[in-house]
Design an enzyme around this catalytic site. Structure first.
Site, PDB file in Angstrom:
ATOM      1  N   TYR A  67      49.352  41.963  46.020  1.00 53.89           N
ATOM      2  CA  TYR A  67      48.531  41.592  46.929  1.00 53.89           C
ATOM      3  C   TYR A  67      49.262  40.771  48.042  1.00 53.89           C
ATOM      4  O   TYR A  67      49.575  39.687  47.953  1.00 53.89           O
ATOM      5  CB  TYR A  67      47.598  40.495  46.391  1.00 53.89           C
ATOM      6  N   SER A 213      36.721  43.248  39.504  1.00 51.86           N
ATOM      7  CA  SER A 213      35.808  43.737  40.453  1.00 51.86           C
ATOM      8  C   SER A 213      34.386  43.562  39.523  1.00 51.86           C
ATOM      9  O   SER A 213      33.389  44.585  39.703  1.00 51.86           O
ATOM     10  CB  SER A 213      35.755  45.268  40.982  1.00 51.86           C
ATOM     11  N   LEU A 215      31.768  41.784  40.220  1.00 51.76           N
ATOM     12  CA  LEU A 215      30.665  41.874  40.931  1.00 51.76           C
ATOM     13  C   LEU A 215      30.442  43.142  41.849  1.00 51.76           C
ATOM     14  O   LEU A 215      29.859  43.195  42.606  1.00 51.76           O
ATOM     15  CB  LEU A 215      30.617  40.476  41.787  1.00 51.76           C
ATOM     16  N   LYS A 223      23.461  40.627  48.357  1.00 47.94           N
ATOM     17  CA  LYS A 223      23.441  40.282  49.729  1.00 47.94           C
ATOM     18  C   LYS A 223      23.701  41.676  50.897  1.00 47.94           C
ATOM     19  O   LYS A 223      22.914  41.622  51.904  1.00 47.94           O
ATOM     20  CB  LYS A 223      24.408  39.292  50.136  1.00 47.94           C
TER      21      LYS A 223
END
Ligand SMILES: NC(=O)c1ccc[n+]([C@@H]2O[C@H](COP(=O)([O-])OP(=O)(O)OC[C@H]3O[C@@H](n4cnc5c(N)ncnc54)[C@H](OP(=O)(O)O)[C@@H]3O)[C@@H](O)[C@H]2O)c1
Length: 326
Positions: A67, A213, A215, A223
């Site tokens: 990352y 992940s 969500l 949203k």
């Protein structure tokens, strides 16, 4: 000290962690290819995200060399320091980047990991994926060496199949070490681990599943169903995936509607229900590490641990999510 509740043992390790941890890929500052997946987040926001996660009960943090080439690790360490979160209280998990490398690099790069994490103990070191030049046997031997030297506390893998996980577990046992975890893609849209043997093997070996992940990178919040255009102007690669385009969003809309229906009965949000459902279905085997792009999301994700879904809620959601696995 934060108000940790529901601590669970992470698989075969002696780490006691909350069902929800904080994922910090988002802290990569767009530094390398993996880092450019997400929009830029400022240092101040990252510090505030970590502090909010901690204050709302989360006691562990997942990062990786990959990352931003150490940028997420550095930002996480500074955020923990800014929040006066002591090493003895926080649990930090990171990952070795295996691509185009041999097992020798596990030992060679550990000093860099310790430097970027600036004094925070590596409680869990994970092989990021199975795409290495090194055999699993060689990787596990190198990881076991780090445990013996006291440089890391536990060993995990990520994106390993059931067979690869079993092999890693057998290899580590030669050194008297148990495999702690397998970090894999798992959420209500993608339940492959329930059918491909990974979850079954994890339960049998007492290896924790760390769901990444959880969500579906924001899909399960609803949203983007409400405002599909809001992702188009964002930095990052996520918008290129079909799941964020009109057809993909239509496919997941019925599940999001169900999540919202259940959420309303609990004064909660769809995202909170999705996280709670995921981490409470398999007798404590599954942990989740949602990432956050702002402080409010971190608060809300941490507070999902307070929810108490009924058996009926769990089943309604199971059905709605099962529709997407066909
Ligand atoms: N081992 C691996 O190969 C691997 C792979 C992927 C991820 N991971 C790890 O897993 C962590 C989590 O996975 P992920 O980041 O891919 O996906 P995720 O946690 O499913 O989604 C994170 C994104 O969803 C949105 N979000 C999160 N909480 C929200 C809320 N309460 N309300 C509204 N929006 C919310 C935010 O993006 P927006 O606000 O921009 O929508 C956030 O950046 C990563 O940080 C990383 O540590 C590991």
């Amino acid at each position: 000290m934060n108000k940790q509740n529901n601590l669970r043992q992470l698989g075969n390790s002696d780490l006691m962690v909350t069902p929800i941890g904080l994922g910090t890929w988002q802290f990569s500052k767009r530094k390398n290819l993996a880092g450019r997946y997400w929009p830029m987040i400022s240092d101040e926001e990252s510090y505030s995200i970590v502090e909010a996660a901690w204050q709302n009960g989360i006691n562990w943090f997942d990062t990786a060399e990959m990352y931003g080439n150490g940028e997420s690790e550095r930002t996480l360490a500074r955020a923990l320091q800014a929040g006066n979160i002591e090493d003895s209280h926080a649990v930090v998990a990171t990952k070795w980047m295996p691509i185009f490398r041999t097992a020798g690099s596990i030992k060679k790069t550990i000093g860099k990991r310790q430097e970027t994490l600036d004094g925070y103990t590596i409680s869990l070191h994970q092989v990021h994926n199975p795409m290495s030049f090194a055999s699993i046997a060689a990787q596990m031997k190198a990881m076991a060496g780090l445990v013996k030297e006291g440089k890391i506390r536990h060993v995990g893998v990520s994106n390993f199949s059931a067979a690869q996980m079993r092999k890693a577990s057998r290899e580590l046992e030669k050194y008297g070490i148990r495999l702690a975890s397998n970090q894999v893609h798992y959420n209500m849209v993608n339940r492959k681990i329930e059918y491909n043997g990974i979850l079954e093997a994890a339960r049998e070996l007492n290896v924790a599943i760390i769901a990444y992940s959880p969500l579906a990178q924001g899909i399960l919040t609803g949203k983007y169903h409400d405002a599909p255009e809001s992702i188009r102007t964002q930095q990052g690669f996520r918008k290129r995936f079909g799941s964020f385009k009109e057809k993909g969003l239509e496919r997941t809309r019925p599940l999001v509607d169900k999540l919202r229906e259940v959420a309303e009965n609990h004064q909660a949000t769809a995202a909170q229900v999705a996280l709670n459902w995921l981490t409470n279905r398999h007798d404590g085997t599954v942990f989740a590490i949602p990432g956050a792009s702002n402080t409010q999301q971190a608060v809300s994700n941490a507070q999902s641990m307070k929810l108490q879904l009924t058996g009926e809620d769990m089943e309604i959601l199971n059905q709605a999510s099962a529709e997407l696995q066909k």
